[in-house]
Design a protein around this motif. Sequence first.
Motif, mmCIF file in Angstrom:
data_model
loop_
_atom_site.group_PDB
_atom_site.id
_atom_site.type_symbol
_atom_site.label_atom_id
_atom_site.label_comp_id
_atom_site.label_asym_id
_atom_site.label_seq_id
_atom_site.Cartn_x
_atom_site.Cartn_y
_atom_site.Cartn_z
ATOM 1 N N ARG A 101 0.629 -1.121 -0.317
ATOM 2 C CA ARG A 101 -0.358 0.043 -0.040
ATOM 3 C C ARG A 101 1.209 1.421 -0.114
ATOM 4 O O ARG A 101 0.459 2.066 -0.141
ATOM 5 C CB ARG A 101 -0.681 -0.248 1.189
ATOM 6 N N LEU A 143 -8.496 8.641 3.722
ATOM 7 C CA LEU A 143 -10.470 9.288 1.956
ATOM 8 C C LEU A 143 -8.525 7.748 1.457
ATOM 9 O O LEU A 143 -9.486 6.874 0.748
ATOM 10 C CB LEU A 143 -9.828 10.140 1.706
ATOM 11 N N ILE A 144 -7.649 8.624 1.164
ATOM 12 C CA ILE A 144 -6.677 7.445 -0.105
ATOM 13 C C ILE A 144 -6.285 6.438 0.580
ATOM 14 O O ILE A 144 -5.851 5.445 0.139
ATOM 15 C CB ILE A 144 -5.385 8.158 -0.018
ATOM 16 N N VAL A 187 -8.980 3.578 0.632
ATOM 17 C CA VAL A 187 -9.369 3.492 -1.269
ATOM 18 C C VAL A 187 -8.110 2.364 -1.666
ATOM 19 O O VAL A 187 -8.677 1.856 -2.434
ATOM 20 C CB VAL A 187 -9.430 4.423 -2.387
ATOM 21 N N SER A 188 -6.672 2.509 -0.960
ATOM 22 C CA SER A 188 -5.504 1.789 -1.573
ATOM 23 C C SER A 188 -6.320 0.659 -1.331
ATOM 24 O O SER A 188 -5.983 -0.379 -1.333
ATOM 25 C CB SER A 188 -4.239 2.730 -1.535
ATOM 26 N N LEU A 190 -8.669 -1.361 0.737
ATOM 27 C CA LEU A 190 -9.383 -1.453 -0.177
ATOM 28 C C LEU A 190 -8.847 -2.491 -1.096
ATOM 29 O O LEU A 190 -9.413 -4.025 -2.172
ATOM 30 C CB LEU A 190 -10.737 -0.989 -0.343
ATOM 31 N N THR A 191 -8.604 -1.849 -2.712
ATOM 32 C CA THR A 191 -8.180 -2.091 -3.225
ATOM 33 C C THR A 191 -7.352 -2.973 -4.386
ATOM 34 O O THR A 191 -7.090 -4.143 -4.815
ATOM 35 C CB THR A 191 -7.315 -0.479 -4.650
#
Length: 458
Positions: A353, A369-370, A373-374, A376-377
């Motif tokens: 990550r 937020l970043i 999102v990172s 989960l991706t």
Amino acid sequence: MSINGRNNNTDFYNECTARDTEGGETTPLIGNGSVQTRATGASFTSSVFNLMNAIMGSGILGLAYAMSNTGIVGFCILLILVSSLAAYSIHFLLRLCDQTGINSYEDLGGKAMKKTGKIMVGIAIVIQNIGAMSSYLFILKSELPAAIHSFLRPEDTGNAWYEDGRLLLILVAVCVILPLSMLPKIGFLGYTSSLAFLFMLYFAVVIVVKKWSIPCPLPYNVTTLSDTFKVSNFSDSECTPKLFIISVKSAYAIPTMAFSFLCHTTVLPIYCELERPTKARMQNISNISIGLSFLLYFISALFGYLTFYSHVDSELLLGYDAYLPQDIMVMTVRLAILISVLLTVPLIHFPARKSVILLLYGGRDFSWLIHIVSTLTILSVVLMLAIFVPDLSNVFGVVGSTTSSCLLFVFPGVFYLKISNQPLRSLDSVGAILLVVFGLIMGVISLSVIVVTWVESP
């Protein structure tokens, strides 16, 4: 010279502070006559456990097989060589951190080879760690239902939900891996890493104890569940340990050992979060972690080999399944290894990550937020690979053999030669050159072994 060193060390503190103070307590830090603040660091002990957890994974299951193809003395020589070179390459990374004030592997690549180096390191870390996480989840998908099944009575089995490996994997990923991966600091994983270490220790103890539960020559049939064996026609000479063995399969040993000591993607994040971070302190953590891992590796490989000799399976526990199918210690150690592998995934996820965020967003301040999102991706990609790809070994075998040798040996040596102002004839420069040469040789051997395996496989 001391003034430059002090400034670089302060730069390292500042770099860590800029990226890791979000949500953490702060303690005063003296530098250049002023008081700075830095997030409360991880303890020495938790850092040791985290690094050991990054080192030790499912690779411990294949080292007895490596010993059966190299002999006891040959295995010892190779294991000492590989573990020493791994510690030596960490020495280069830490030394470069102190010289430059840079706290990430990717930025060291940028310092040495500009944008190309940064991208190369970032891509190598992402590919290597996604491959490792996918393979670990693949193991969980296939082995966790069998481990649960072994504890149940035959009449309790059928089409139960816990026999579906994909469903179990999704539940484990959502309930365990995701919450641990969401933690913003790698130091928080010290508790789970200490638990994983205890499971690995239990594995080594079981391998030692079960040495005397399986007779030699090996039995070829188990007539009851009370260890009543029919003796095979193998000769007694097969029960004599070999000191040196040289064969085509011996080439498998070096890649297996090298991958078993790959922890370099987590060294710098751990260093950055360490309480009172200094090169000497982090080097001690690395040496202790590699030393303890070496000890557990050697004990489990030795007694696994002395149990099965030339009949060691490539995955050690499969041999015990054949001869002690309902042994409670074997069943519990299989479950312990699976839990240990499970707890390793969030630790491997952290540098992946970090590389993704660094490559896509640069060195900007922490953003939840970043971060979310990172996380989960990456986990979604890893989970999809583990669930839907039937065989990961071919793809990640080739990629892993190249990226692992680069991260472990080639990059640290090349970066030191590019960044350091030491003459080429100095001791460390010669050592860096040898490290690069060894890494290239290991990469070629690993790739050759995989190609030969493909050719020989039906």
